[in-house]
Scaffold this motif. Structure first.
Motif, PDB file in Angstrom:
ATOM      1  N   PRO A  82       0.764  -1.203  -0.051  1.00  0.00           N
ATOM      2  CA  PRO A  82       0.035  -0.012  -0.149  1.00  0.00           C
ATOM      3  C   PRO A  82       0.979   1.318   0.058  1.00  0.00           C
ATOM      4  O   PRO A  82       1.933   1.284   0.551  1.00  0.00           O
ATOM      5  CB  PRO A  82      -0.723   0.129   1.215  1.00  0.00           C
ATOM      6  N   GLY A  84       0.804   5.634   0.136  1.00  0.00           N
ATOM      7  CA  GLY A  84      -0.118   6.859  -0.020  1.00  0.00           C
ATOM      8  C   GLY A  84       0.885   7.831  -0.887  1.00  0.00           C
ATOM      9  O   GLY A  84       1.114   7.794  -1.900  1.00  0.00           O
ATOM     10  N   GLY A  85       1.627   8.988   0.001  1.00  0.00           N
ATOM     11  CA  GLY A  85       2.304  10.006  -0.608  1.00  0.00           C
ATOM     12  C   GLY A  85       3.698   9.545  -0.921  1.00  0.00           C
ATOM     13  O   GLY A  85       4.383  10.456  -1.572  1.00  0.00           O
ATOM     14  N   ASN A  86       4.009   8.562  -0.298  1.00  0.00           N
ATOM     15  CA  ASN A  86       5.483   7.958  -0.443  1.00  0.00           C
ATOM     16  C   ASN A  86       6.474   8.994   0.303  1.00  0.00           C
ATOM     17  O   ASN A  86       7.639   9.337  -0.169  1.00  0.00           O
ATOM     18  CB  ASN A  86       5.882   7.654  -1.835  1.00  0.00           C
ATOM     19  N   THR A  87       6.205   9.518   1.450  1.00  0.00           N
ATOM     20  CA  THR A  87       6.910  10.276   2.303  1.00  0.00           C
ATOM     21  C   THR A  87       7.443   9.709   3.459  1.00  0.00           C
ATOM     22  O   THR A  87       8.239  10.245   4.149  1.00  0.00           O
ATOM     23  CB  THR A  87       6.273  11.665   2.678  1.00  0.00           C
ATOM     24  N   GLY A  88       7.408   8.426   3.612  1.00  0.00           N
ATOM     25  CA  GLY A  88       7.566   7.714   4.781  1.00  0.00           C
ATOM     26  C   GLY A  88       9.261   7.702   4.818  1.00  0.00           C
ATOM     27  O   GLY A  88      10.013   7.954   3.899  1.00  0.00           O
ATOM     28  N   HIS A 153      -0.435  11.518   2.439  1.00  0.00           N
ATOM     29  CA  HIS A 153      -1.943  11.384   2.375  1.00  0.00           C
ATOM     30  C   HIS A 153      -2.598  11.134   3.775  1.00  0.00           C
ATOM     31  O   HIS A 153      -1.864  10.706   4.560  1.00  0.00           O
ATOM     32  CB  HIS A 153      -2.249  10.200   1.414  1.00  0.00           C
ATOM     33  N   ASN A 157      -0.852   8.957   6.799  1.00  0.00           N
ATOM     34  CA  ASN A 157      -0.654   9.416   8.231  1.00  0.00           C
ATOM     35  C   ASN A 157      -1.053   8.423   9.419  1.00  0.00           C
ATOM     36  O   ASN A 157      -0.617   8.308  10.253  1.00  0.00           O
ATOM     37  CB  ASN A 157      -1.504  10.881   8.455  1.00  0.00           C
ATOM     38  N   THR A 160       0.921   5.290   9.551  1.00  0.00           N
ATOM     39  CA  THR A 160       2.345   5.427  10.333  1.00  0.00           C
ATOM     40  C   THR A 160       1.871   6.136  11.750  1.00  0.00           C
ATOM     41  O   THR A 160       2.790   6.369  12.504  1.00  0.00           O
ATOM     42  CB  THR A 160       3.231   6.338   9.519  1.00  0.00           C
ATOM     43  N   GLY A 163       3.173  11.888  14.038  1.00  0.00           N
ATOM     44  CA  GLY A 163       2.949  12.914  15.036  1.00  0.00           C
ATOM     45  C   GLY A 163       3.031  14.078  14.650  1.00  0.00           C
ATOM     46  O   GLY A 163       1.946  14.686  14.305  1.00  0.00           O
ATOM     47  N   GLU A 213       1.155   0.430   9.368  1.00  0.00           N
ATOM     48  CA  GLU A 213       2.145   0.593   8.383  1.00  0.00           C
ATOM     49  C   GLU A 213       1.673  -0.124   7.094  1.00  0.00           C
ATOM     50  O   GLU A 213       2.636  -0.773   6.546  1.00  0.00           O
ATOM     51  CB  GLU A 213       3.756   0.493   8.888  1.00  0.00           C
ATOM     52  N   GLY A 214       0.452  -0.461   7.016  1.00  0.00           N
ATOM     53  CA  GLY A 214       0.211  -1.045   5.771  1.00  0.00           C
ATOM     54  C   GLY A 214       0.259  -2.846   5.828  1.00  0.00           C
ATOM     55  O   GLY A 214      -0.134  -3.503   5.014  1.00  0.00           O
ATOM     56  N   ILE A 219      -6.253   0.961   4.754  1.00  0.00           N
ATOM     57  CA  ILE A 219      -7.044   1.830   5.122  1.00  0.00           C
ATOM     58  C   ILE A 219      -7.707   2.758   3.899  1.00  0.00           C
ATOM     59  O   ILE A 219      -7.149   3.297   3.026  1.00  0.00           O
ATOM     60  CB  ILE A 219      -6.402   3.016   5.812  1.00  0.00           C
ATOM     61  N   GLU A 429       7.941   8.363  16.122  1.00  0.00           N
ATOM     62  CA  GLU A 429       6.617   8.733  15.093  1.00  0.00           C
ATOM     63  C   GLU A 429       6.705   8.145  13.856  1.00  0.00           C
ATOM     64  O   GLU A 429       5.817   8.247  12.816  1.00  0.00           O
ATOM     65  CB  GLU A 429       6.579  10.075  15.353  1.00  0.00           C
ATOM     66  N   ASN A 466       2.168  -5.812   2.576  1.00  0.00           N
ATOM     67  CA  ASN A 466       3.502  -5.041   3.018  1.00  0.00           C
ATOM     68  C   ASN A 466       4.556  -6.256   3.950  1.00  0.00           C
ATOM     69  O   ASN A 466       4.954  -5.922   4.752  1.00  0.00           O
ATOM     70  CB  ASN A 466       3.117  -4.023   3.892  1.00  0.00           C
TER      71      ASN A 466
HETATM   72  P1  FAD Z   1       3.693   6.597   2.880  1.00  0.00           P
HETATM   73  O1  FAD Z   1       4.969   7.052   2.942  1.00  0.00           O
HETATM   74  O2  FAD Z   1       3.154   6.417   1.303  1.00  0.00           O
HETATM   75  O3  FAD Z   1       3.513   5.345   3.513  1.00  0.00           O
HETATM   76  C1  FAD Z   1       3.923   5.099   4.815  1.00  0.00           C
HETATM   77  C2  FAD Z   1       3.500   3.898   5.243  1.00  0.00           C
HETATM   78  O4  FAD Z   1       2.018   3.675   5.393  1.00  0.00           O
HETATM   79  C3  FAD Z   1       4.081   2.620   4.390  1.00  0.00           C
HETATM   80  O5  FAD Z   1       4.206   1.402   5.204  1.00  0.00           O
HETATM   81  C4  FAD Z   1       2.663   2.247   3.461  1.00  0.00           C
HETATM   82  O6  FAD Z   1       2.657   0.915   3.053  1.00  0.00           O
HETATM   83  C5  FAD Z   1       1.520   2.538   4.526  1.00  0.00           C
HETATM   84  N1  FAD Z   1       0.348   3.309   3.877  1.00  0.00           N
HETATM   85  C6  FAD Z   1       0.001   4.238   3.374  1.00  0.00           C
HETATM   86  N2  FAD Z   1      -1.125   4.310   2.775  1.00  0.00           N
HETATM   87  C7  FAD Z   1      -1.784   3.696   3.512  1.00  0.00           C
HETATM   88  C8  FAD Z   1      -3.338   3.112   3.469  1.00  0.00           C
HETATM   89  N3  FAD Z   1      -4.026   3.773   2.915  1.00  0.00           N
HETATM   90  N4  FAD Z   1      -3.697   1.942   4.080  1.00  0.00           N
HETATM   91  C9  FAD Z   1      -2.440   1.435   4.929  1.00  0.00           C
HETATM   92  N5  FAD Z   1      -1.198   1.539   4.680  1.00  0.00           N
HETATM   93  C10 FAD Z   1      -0.888   2.750   3.984  1.00  0.00           C
HETATM   94  N6  FAD Z   1       6.262  11.970  10.198  1.00  0.00           N
HETATM   95  C11 FAD Z   1       5.806  12.221  11.383  1.00  0.00           C
HETATM   96  O7  FAD Z   1       5.382  11.527  12.134  1.00  0.00           O
HETATM   97  N7  FAD Z   1       6.037  13.493  11.844  1.00  0.00           N
HETATM   98  C12 FAD Z   1       6.518  14.391  11.035  1.00  0.00           C
HETATM   99  O8  FAD Z   1       6.670  15.664  11.611  1.00  0.00           O
HETATM  100  C13 FAD Z   1       7.171  14.046   9.928  1.00  0.00           C
HETATM  101  N8  FAD Z   1       7.456  15.053   8.979  1.00  0.00           N
HETATM  102  C14 FAD Z   1       7.975  14.867   8.083  1.00  0.00           C
HETATM  103  C15 FAD Z   1       8.593  15.725   6.988  1.00  0.00           C
HETATM  104  C16 FAD Z   1       8.997  15.446   5.828  1.00  0.00           C
HETATM  105  C17 FAD Z   1       9.566  16.683   4.922  1.00  0.00           C
HETATM  106  C18 FAD Z   1       8.954  14.082   5.349  1.00  0.00           C
HETATM  107  C19 FAD Z   1       9.371  13.698   3.635  1.00  0.00           C
HETATM  108  C20 FAD Z   1       8.357  13.191   6.087  1.00  0.00           C
HETATM  109  C21 FAD Z   1       7.827  13.558   7.243  1.00  0.00           C
HETATM  110  N9  FAD Z   1       7.249  12.462   8.157  1.00  0.00           N
HETATM  111  C22 FAD Z   1       6.968  12.893   9.388  1.00  0.00           C
HETATM  112  C23 FAD Z   1       7.158  11.236   7.592  1.00  0.00           C
HETATM  113  C24 FAD Z   1       6.074  11.077   6.750  1.00  0.00           C
HETATM  114  O9  FAD Z   1       5.538  12.007   6.138  1.00  0.00           O
HETATM  115  C25 FAD Z   1       4.778  10.512   7.658  1.00  0.00           C
HETATM  116  O10 FAD Z   1       5.094   9.120   8.145  1.00  0.00           O
HETATM  117  C26 FAD Z   1       3.544  10.497   6.721  1.00  0.00           C
HETATM  118  O11 FAD Z   1       2.572  10.173   7.552  1.00  0.00           O
HETATM  119  C27 FAD Z   1       3.547   9.209   5.651  1.00  0.00           C
HETATM  120  O12 FAD Z   1       2.197   9.428   4.833  1.00  0.00           O
HETATM  121  P2  FAD Z   1       2.463   9.103   3.243  1.00  0.00           P
HETATM  122  O13 FAD Z   1       0.952   9.396   2.837  1.00  0.00           O
HETATM  123  O14 FAD Z   1       3.475   9.579   2.513  1.00  0.00           O
HETATM  124  O15 FAD Z   1       2.561   7.431   3.506  1.00  0.00           O
END
Ligand code: FAD
Ligand code: MLT
Ligand code: ZN
Length: 475
Positions: A82, A84-88, A153, A157, A160, A163, A213-214, A219, A429, A466
């Motif tokens: 799975p 989302g925004g791939n920012t993990g 996304h 959020n 993961t 926080g 974490e998927g 979700i 977090e 995952n």
């Molecule tokens: P992704 O990176 O795409 O995925 C993260 C995980 O969630 C993966 O394991 C994926 O398989 C799973 N996943 C994604 N979508 C779903 C779904 N719909 N159902 C089930 N599983 C799913 N994190 C913090 O906690 N606090 C911060 O302050 C913070 N600041 C950040 C700042 C920057 C500049 C960056 C690049 C990252 C930051 N992060 C922070 C980390 C990241 O942004 C968070 O973890 C965010 O919540 C991930 O969301 P995403 O949509 O990018 O998920």
């Protein structure tokens, strides 16, 4: 690259065949991506440290489509990642091998918003910043905010349990997420998308998926409680002469600004140098060993300004703070926040980054940074500390020109042992994802790990969701 640094074997899942692509095409016509160029961005993580080799990216729009996809993958024993925004930050969001990428990018609809309760129900692929704009137009805010807001996304959020910058005031998603809709590994839909503040009917199943974490389900929709938009927001950016003074500023701040305090973040001098050098951001205050960003959110500008002024008089007068600046207008507030929010970006431009995200007793937080600086000496380019001080969450980052096994050896398990020695958390977090799954044992007892494995086996008996993430390779 992946296998060199993290030895891991592909599990015996099926491989995507032409007939599978045809089946996906029937479920989501025109949204089955196999073009290698288009797939590239989804195969590499934000930090560019892990890379998968998936051959297919699926972009469903509805829960029903996700359900059909998972039912099919379950039957065919195809592994799914799975995304989302791939920012993990821990390599959880990209495949390790050829797992199918299931993206929520097109699941970006708001389902409902109630202007009395502030409860938002939306699809999992809504971008956090877009949701913020949506609710702010209606005089509410999202209970979470983070530097990745423009890409992450809400589903990611929640997955993961992110926080972020508003945690201090509005708490964990474990409290603000009221309901979830999740598609389980076999394609069945678990609809727990309620919008109740109070609901003690049986086990709170949504909590299992928050932070999973998927690995336990996908979700597809989220119901979340949004606080009212504060009428007055102020940001103070301060320079402190030492970490002891940062801590005393925090205590003073809680005492004097308690009910309006909405963020207390810190960064050290090396962080400031990095945002200056790589991003061209100038420090708004005199050079100091530490900087603190304090945000207040209240309902009466005059009241808040008065409180903040007397707080600043106090900390400046007592020498806890040597210089400071205050912002009340949106543009300057954003500028001050950028200094803190963009550290991650500056670090990634500095070279190879070793990232640690730990929870520690707040008094000990910076000792880990100082210890490491002494331990690593010239092996490291920079050793920096920043983070959500108000939550006891340190981001410890080390940079070097290139990846080095000996530097990694000096960092690990040292950082994890140090953290465990304080009964801290080895992931405050960011989660465990792919990179940190083997360190779970530093923060949880064997019985907890065993129960986690049992839950995984119960919800995803074939292990298709995952794989290689979150839970340790060996039980
Ligand atoms: P992704 O990176 O795409 O995925 C993260 C995980 O969630 C993966 O394991 C994926 O398989 C799973 N996943 C994604 N979508 C779903 C779904 N719909 N159902 C089930 N599983 C799913 N994190 C913090 O906690 N606090 C911060 O302050 C913070 N600041 C950040 C700042 C920057 C500049 C960056 C690049 C990252 C930051 N992060 C922070 C980390 C990241 O942004 C968070 O973890 C965010 O919540 C991930 O969301 P995403 O949509 O990018 O998920
Ligand atoms: C932050 O607080 O800036 C994020 O968690 C990202 C990071 O740790 O770099
Ligand atoms: Zn953070």
């Amino acid at each position: 690259l992946t296998q060199e640094r993290y030895p891991v074997q592909r599990l015996p899942f099926s491989t995507v065949a032409e007939e599978d692509l045809a089946a996906f095409e029937r479920i989501i016509p025109g949204r089955v991506i196999t073009d290698p160029e288009e797939l590239e961005a989804s195969n590499v993580d934000w930090l560019r440290t892990v890379r998968g080799c998936s051959k297919v990216l699926l972009r469903p729009r509805t829960t029903e489509e996700v359900s059909h996809i998972l039912r099919y993958c379950h039957e065919r024993n195809l592994a799914v990642n799975p995304q989302g925004g791939n920012t993990g930050m821990v390599g959880g969001s990209v495949p390790v091998f050829d797992e199918i990428i299931l993206s929520t990018a097109l699941m970006n609809q708001v389902i409902s918003f109630h202007s009395v309760s502030g409860i938002l129900v939306c699809q999992a692929g809504c971008i956090l910043e877009e949701l913020s704009q949506y609710v702010e137009e209606r005089d509410f805010i999202m209970p979470l905010d983070l530097g990745a807001k423009g890409s992450c996304h809400i589903g990611g959020n929640v997955a993961t349990n992110a926080g972020g910058l508003r945690f201090l005031r509005y708490g964990s998603l474990r409290g603000t997420v009221l309901g979830l809709e999740v598609v389980l590994a076999d394609g069945s839909v678990l609809n727990c998308l309620t919008s109740l503040r109070k609901d003690n009917t049986g086990y709170d199943l949504k909590q299992l998926f928050i932070g999973s974490e998927g690995t336990l389900g996908v979700i597809t929709a989220v119901s979340i409680f949004c606080p009212p938009k504060p009428r007055a927001v102020n940001v103070a950016f301060l320079g402190c002469p030492g970490f002891a003074e940062v801590l005393q500023t925090f205590s003073t701040c809680k005492g004097m600004l308690g009910e309006i305090l909405s963020a207390f973040e810190f960064m050290d001098a090396e962080c400031m140098q990095l945002v200056g050098h790589h991003l061209g951001l100038a420090s708004p205050v005199q050079e100091s060993p530490f900087y603190v960003l304090i945000e207040t959110s209240g309902s009466r500008a005059g009241h808040d300004a008065e409180k903040l002024t007397s707080f600043l008089e106090q900390v400046l007068g007592s020498g806890l703070v040597t210089d400071g600046t205050l912002a009340t207008d949106q543009r300057r507030i954003k500028m001050l926040w950028a200094l803190r929010e963009r550290i991650t970006e500056a670090l990634s431009r500095d070279g190879c980054v070793y990232k640690y995200d730990v929870s520690l007793p707040v008094e000990r937080i910076y000792d880990l940074v100082s210890d490491l600086r002494a331990r690593l000496g010239p092996q490291a380019k920079h050793v920096v500390g920043y983070g959500h001080l108000g939550d006891g969450n340190l981001h410890l980052n080390v940079t070097a020109e290139a990846f080095s096994a000996s530097l990694l050896g000096a960092l690990e398990p040292y950082v994890y042992e140090w953290t465990a020695g304080q009964r801290g958390s080895v992931s405050a977090e960011h989660g465990l994802g792919f990179k940190k799954r083997d360190v779970l044992g530093y923060s949880k007892p064997p019985a907890a790990l065993q129960l986690m494995q049992q839950l995984k086996a119960l919800l995803d008996p074939k292990g298709i969701l995952n794989p290689y993430k979150t839970l340790p390779a060996r039980a």
